[in-house]
Design a protein around this motif. Sequence first.
Motif, mmCIF file in Angstrom:
data_model
loop_
_atom_site.group_PDB
_atom_site.id
_atom_site.type_symbol
_atom_site.label_atom_id
_atom_site.label_comp_id
_atom_site.label_asym_id
_atom_site.label_seq_id
_atom_site.Cartn_x
_atom_site.Cartn_y
_atom_site.Cartn_z
ATOM 1 N N ARG A 32 0.831 -1.207 0.000
ATOM 2 C CA ARG A 32 0.000 0.000 0.000
ATOM 3 C C ARG A 32 0.862 1.252 0.000
ATOM 4 O O ARG A 32 0.617 2.200 -0.756
ATOM 5 N N THR A 33 1.880 1.253 0.831
ATOM 6 C CA THR A 33 2.769 2.416 0.912
ATOM 7 C C THR A 33 3.480 2.649 -0.425
ATOM 8 O O THR A 33 3.584 3.788 -0.904
ATOM 9 N N LYS A 34 3.953 1.560 -1.049
ATOM 10 C CA LYS A 34 4.628 1.694 -2.345
ATOM 11 C C LYS A 34 3.678 2.232 -3.408
ATOM 12 O O LYS A 34 4.061 3.076 -4.221
ATOM 13 N N ALA A 35 2.435 1.728 -3.418
ATOM 14 C CA ALA A 35 1.465 2.166 -4.419
ATOM 15 C C ALA A 35 1.093 3.633 -4.229
ATOM 16 O O ALA A 35 0.946 4.380 -5.202
ATOM 17 N N ILE A 36 0.935 4.054 -2.967
ATOM 18 C CA ILE A 36 0.619 5.459 -2.709
ATOM 19 C C ILE A 36 1.760 6.346 -3.172
ATOM 20 O O ILE A 36 1.548 7.395 -3.798
ATOM 21 N N THR A 37 2.992 5.932 -2.910
ATOM 22 C CA THR A 37 4.169 6.704 -3.328
ATOM 23 C C THR A 37 4.246 6.808 -4.844
ATOM 24 O O THR A 37 4.591 7.855 -5.411
ATOM 25 N N ALA A 38 3.885 5.704 -5.533
ATOM 26 C CA ALA A 38 3.947 5.693 -7.005
ATOM 27 C C ALA A 38 2.714 6.321 -7.646
ATOM 28 O O ALA A 38 2.656 6.483 -8.868
ATOM 29 N N GLY A 39 1.708 6.649 -6.830
ATOM 30 C CA GLY A 39 0.487 7.243 -7.372
ATOM 31 C C GLY A 39 -0.426 6.249 -8.046
ATOM 32 O O GLY A 39 -1.272 6.618 -8.865
ATOM 33 N N THR A 40 -0.277 4.956 -7.705
ATOM 34 C CA THR A 40 -1.093 3.913 -8.341
ATOM 35 C C THR A 40 -2.068 3.266 -7.366
ATOM 36 O O THR A 40 -2.697 2.268 -7.695
ATOM 37 N N TRP A 41 -2.195 3.830 -6.175
ATOM 38 C CA TRP A 41 -3.059 3.227 -5.168
ATOM 39 C C TRP A 41 -4.523 3.353 -5.586
ATOM 40 O O TRP A 41 -5.027 4.439 -5.829
ATOM 41 N N GLN A 42 -5.209 2.236 -5.713
ATOM 42 C CA GLN A 42 -6.612 2.216 -6.115
ATOM 43 C C GLN A 42 -7.339 1.162 -5.286
ATOM 44 O O GLN A 42 -7.593 0.043 -5.736
ATOM 45 N N PRO A 43 -7.717 1.521 -4.061
ATOM 46 C CA PRO A 43 -8.319 0.520 -3.172
ATOM 47 C C PRO A 43 -9.734 0.126 -3.554
ATOM 48 O O PRO A 43 -10.208 -0.933 -3.152
ATOM 49 N N TRP A 44 -10.437 0.957 -4.340
ATOM 50 C CA TRP A 44 -11.824 0.668 -4.703
ATOM 51 C C TRP A 44 -12.054 0.966 -6.183
ATOM 52 O O TRP A 44 -11.403 1.846 -6.751
ATOM 53 N N VAL A 45 -12.971 0.211 -6.807
ATOM 54 C CA VAL A 45 -13.362 0.461 -8.194
ATOM 55 C C VAL A 45 -14.888 0.447 -8.277
ATOM 56 O O VAL A 45 -15.571 -0.046 -7.369
ATOM 57 N N ASP A 46 -15.430 0.956 -9.362
ATOM 58 C CA ASP A 46 -16.870 1.007 -9.570
ATOM 59 C C ASP A 46 -17.440 -0.407 -9.671
ATOM 60 O O ASP A 46 -16.912 -1.255 -10.401
ATOM 61 N N ALA A 47 -18.525 -0.667 -8.970
ATOM 62 C CA ALA A 47 -19.131 -2.008 -8.961
ATOM 63 C C ALA A 47 -20.085 -2.237 -10.122
ATOM 64 O O ALA A 47 -20.453 -3.385 -10.392
ATOM 65 N N GLU A 48 -20.505 -1.199 -10.837
ATOM 66 C CA GLU A 48 -21.527 -1.359 -11.862
ATOM 67 C C GLU A 48 -21.089 -2.301 -12.992
ATOM 68 O O GLU A 48 -21.889 -3.137 -13.435
ATOM 69 N N PRO A 49 -19.846 -2.209 -13.532
ATOM 70 C CA PRO A 49 -19.439 -3.173 -14.568
ATOM 71 C C PRO A 49 -19.528 -4.622 -14.090
ATOM 72 O O PRO A 49 -19.860 -5.522 -14.870
ATOM 73 N N VAL A 50 -19.247 -4.858 -12.815
ATOM 74 C CA VAL A 50 -19.331 -6.211 -12.269
ATOM 75 C C VAL A 50 -20.793 -6.654 -12.188
ATOM 76 O O VAL A 50 -21.125 -7.791 -12.524
ATOM 77 N N ARG A 51 -21.682 -5.748 -11.761
ATOM 78 C CA ARG A 51 -23.107 -6.086 -11.724
ATOM 79 C C ARG A 51 -23.622 -6.423 -13.116
ATOM 80 O O ARG A 51 -24.379 -7.379 -13.307
ATOM 81 N N THR A 52 -23.207 -5.637 -14.100
ATOM 82 C CA THR A 52 -23.625 -5.890 -15.486
ATOM 83 C C THR A 52 -23.146 -7.258 -15.953
ATOM 84 O O THR A 52 -23.890 -8.002 -16.605
ATOM 85 N N HIS A 53 -21.902 -7.601 -15.610
ATOM 86 C CA HIS A 53 -21.347 -8.896 -16.017
ATOM 87 C C HIS A 53 -22.077 -10.035 -15.317
ATOM 88 O O HIS A 53 -22.356 -11.073 -15.935
ATOM 89 N N ILE A 54 -22.408 -9.859 -14.049
ATOM 90 C CA ILE A 54 -23.150 -10.896 -13.325
ATOM 91 C C ILE A 54 -24.517 -11.109 -13.953
ATOM 92 O O ILE A 54 -24.972 -12.250 -14.127
ATOM 93 N N ARG A 55 -25.193 -10.019 -14.336
ATOM 94 C CA ARG A 55 -26.498 -10.153 -14.992
ATOM 95 C C ARG A 55 -26.369 -10.919 -16.305
ATOM 96 O O ARG A 55 -27.212 -11.760 -16.636
ATOM 97 N N ALA A 56 -25.310 -10.627 -17.066
ATOM 98 C CA ALA A 56 -25.093 -11.328 -18.331
ATOM 99 C C ALA A 56 -24.847 -12.811 -18.099
ATOM 100 O O ALA A 56 -25.368 -13.668 -18.838
ATOM 101 N N LEU A 57 -24.078 -13.143 -17.072
ATOM 102 C CA LEU A 57 -23.811 -14.548 -16.757
ATOM 103 C C LEU A 57 -25.087 -15.258 -16.313
ATOM 104 O O LEU A 57 -25.334 -16.408 -16.688
ATOM 105 N N ARG A 58 -25.917 -14.570 -15.553
ATOM 106 C CA ARG A 58 -27.171 -15.177 -15.101
ATOM 107 C C ARG A 58 -28.140 -15.369 -16.264
ATOM 108 O O ARG A 58 -28.896 -16.342 -16.302
ATOM 109 N N ASP A 59 -28.108 -14.453 -17.216
ATOM 110 C CA ASP A 59 -28.933 -14.612 -18.414
ATOM 111 C C ASP A 59 -28.516 -15.845 -19.211
ATOM 112 O O ASP A 59 -29.329 -16.425 -19.942
#
Length: 266
Positions: A32-59
């Motif tokens: 985490r410290t290395k990623a923050i220093t490098a400016g690449t720290w991304q602890p969270w991402v948008d969940a909507e693409p995952v929800r869309t993919h789950i719906r497609a898999l369920r279909d």
Amino acid sequence: MSTRPHGYARYRLDGCRCYTCAVARSRYDENRTKAITAGTWQPWVDAEPVRTHIRALRDCGMGLRAIAAAAGVDRKRLQAVTVGRTERGTGPQEKIRPDLAAAVLAVEPTLDNLAPSTLINPAGTRRRLQALVAMRWPQQHLAVRLGMTPNNYGAMVRAEHVLVRRALAVRDLYEQLWRADPLEHGATQAGVTRARRHAAAHGWAPVGAWDDDTIDDPAAYPDWTGQCGTWLGYATHKRLHIPYCDPCRAAYRTYRQERRAIRAAA
């Protein structure tokens, strides 16, 4: 007693301070410290693409439990993404961890992931059976090996959809027989001759014309010549008296048009 495996999650959520969990926490903090220093720290991402993919898999016929198993995650984590945590009265998560997103987005609705009773496109199943007939396997032998009557077998081959369990059985049979000689497995000479003639009369592609990556794609065409889709493939069809395929016809038409254009410009 927690059933969570030892690691960072158990350290944070269950308060475990064993050596394994402590090392996992230490590595997490270091990364985490290395990623923050490098400016690449991304602890969270948008969940909507995952929800869309789950719906497609369920279909496609995959249940949430099957999706979770294929992704290697707990089903409750997917429930939190799709409907929220009912015990907490919360709605669907808006942000999720990148590793969870990557695991779910990597899941594809393959035959091995779908429920056995799911109906799917029959293209791959039909092509495998036709290829075996082109390799001289009598259809009655294929029906017996699949545990089907001739009537049920014929209905399956002509159907607009096929059950996943049938598709898997045909795939396994194809893997067993595509290199085998039917004469060494109970077929008669008359039977294999009829099978070969039947396949030729209907233009069924043999095993060698299909690639494992495309045989299940309804839009794919068999590569009869190794050069199909080019004017050279068309010439090979003609030389070997192989039925012309649509990609070769189209390529030959384009070739002739280009030749006429060159002559007209000369």
